[in-house]
Write a protein that holds these residues in place. Structure first.
Motif, PDB file in Angstrom:
ATOM      1  N   CYS A  21      -7.311   1.580   2.984  1.00 45.34           N
ATOM      2  CA  CYS A  21      -6.723   3.225   2.853  1.00 45.34           C
ATOM      3  C   CYS A  21      -7.342   3.571   1.755  1.00 45.34           C
ATOM      4  O   CYS A  21      -8.203   4.100   1.544  1.00 45.34           O
ATOM      5  CB  CYS A  21      -5.845   3.329   2.544  1.00 45.34           C
ATOM      6  SG  CYS A  21      -3.968   3.630   4.110  1.00 45.34           S
ATOM      7  N   CYS A  35       0.185   3.172   3.721  1.00 42.46           N
ATOM      8  CA  CYS A  35       0.640   2.980   4.612  1.00 42.46           C
ATOM      9  C   CYS A  35       1.540   1.425   4.768  1.00 42.46           C
ATOM     10  O   CYS A  35       1.624   0.911   5.817  1.00 42.46           O
ATOM     11  CB  CYS A  35      -0.876   2.527   6.053  1.00 42.46           C
ATOM     12  SG  CYS A  35      -1.834   0.704   4.847  1.00 42.46           S
ATOM     13  N   CYS A  93      -4.225  -0.514   0.065  1.00 39.86           N
ATOM     14  CA  CYS A  93      -4.303  -1.468   0.437  1.00 39.86           C
ATOM     15  C   CYS A  93      -6.170  -1.651   0.050  1.00 39.86           C
ATOM     16  O   CYS A  93      -6.866  -0.906   0.735  1.00 39.86           O
ATOM     17  CB  CYS A  93      -4.295  -1.777   2.213  1.00 39.86           C
ATOM     18  SG  CYS A  93      -4.482  -1.166   3.437  1.00 39.86           S
ATOM     19  N   CYS A 114       0.663  -1.216   0.206  1.00 36.35           N
ATOM     20  CA  CYS A 114       0.001  -0.177   0.261  1.00 36.35           C
ATOM     21  C   CYS A 114       0.828   1.190  -0.013  1.00 36.35           C
ATOM     22  O   CYS A 114       1.847   1.515   1.068  1.00 36.35           O
ATOM     23  CB  CYS A 114      -1.278   0.235   1.020  1.00 36.35           C
ATOM     24  SG  CYS A 114      -1.659   1.563   1.282  1.00 36.35           S
TER      25      CYS A 114
HETATM   26 ZN   LIG Z   1      -2.703   1.087   3.608  1.00 36.56          ZN
END
Ligand SMILES: [Zn+2]
Ligand SMILES: [Zn+2]
Length: 262
Positions: free
Chosen positions: A235, A190, A232, A187
């Motif tokens: 997110c 994150c 992801c 991601c």
């Molecule tokens: Zn993420």
């Protein structure tokens, strides 16, 4: 504008044939309003008739408003009048506007009236997606996705965004590019890596999000891999959770700020 227009409106606002105006419709109406701000056009004006016709077409593309009275020229002309009370050029002399309308016009006014370029771009985008609905494989049909909040720019461009970022071919190319470059699919906000967390079961799993501002999206325009970001599922969900879709920078800042508060 005819005096009876007002009573027509109160009757039709509750009727099934004429549901309340969508954000996209209000954006198009605001555009017309601003171009005729000084003297509002009547239901006989060519542009009012054109917008009425276009709204009918857009309604059909979404599967609503098949009745003959749906957004007829009279309704469009009245809607223009509803913007009066939000227009400081009109209300500064103490005139409050004869036309009531509701808060929705005010919301769209505040978001777009002082950003003419953005408004023009959104209007162009909405118009071309609706006009190209057939060629684009009907992006406007189908159910709403509850986890995707309709964006400030309205439902049409929200749908176009989703079509773009779910294009299987592009998604595969984007993943391939990331794997070649980083050796993993993580991601971009994150750094969550499905494969690292879930082992084999997580292989190849990541969402692709289109990062360009919605008003800059035009159908027919090619999507570049640089327009896409890997996110992801969590997110990606946060990005689309409110009407103001977060930019990648805003998403990262949100994550950072949350970390500090733990
Ligand atoms: Zn993420
Ligand atoms: Zn997205």
């Amino acid at each position: 504008m005819p005096q009876d227009a007002h009573s027509d409106q109160s009757r039709s606002s509750s009727s099934q044939a004429n549901p309340s105006w969508s954000r996209d419709e209000l954006i198009l109406a605001l555009d017309l309003y601003l171009r005729h701000r000084k003297s509002l056009p009547s239901k006989h004006h060519a542009e009012v008739k054109d917008l009425s016709q276009f709204l009918g077409k857009m309604g059909l593309a979404f599967g609503v408003g098949s009745s003959a009275s749906f957004r007829n020229p009279n309704g469009v002309a009245m809607k223009l009048g509803n913007f009066r009370r939000w227009d400081p050029a009109f209300t500064k002399d103490g005139k409050t506007g004869l036309w009531k309308g509701n808060q929705d016009e005010g919301v769209v006014w505040n978001e777009f009236a002082s950003s003419p370029e953005k408004l023009a771009a959104v209007v162009r985008g909405i118009r071309s997606v609706v006009d190209m609905d057939d060629q684009l494989d009907h992006p406007l049909q189908g159910a709403d996705e509850p986890e995707i909040h309709e964006a400030v720019e309205g439902k049409v461009l929200t749908r176009l965004h989703r079509v773009r970022e779910r294009s299987r071919k592009l998604v595969e190319r984007k993943k391939k590019q990331a794997l070649a470059k980083h050796g993993k699919l993580a991601c971009e906000a994150c750094e969550f890596d499905f494969q690292k967390q879930y082992g084999k079961a997580g292989t190849g799993i990541i969402d692709v999000h289109h990062v360009r501002p919605l008003h800059s999206l035009q159908p027919g325009e090619k999507t570049h891999l640089d327009d896409l970001a890997l996110l992801c599922a969590n997110c990606h969900r946060i990005v689309h959770a409110t009407r103001h879709w977060l930019s990648l920078e805003e998403l990262k800042a949100t994550l950072e700020a949350a970390k500090k508060h733990v």
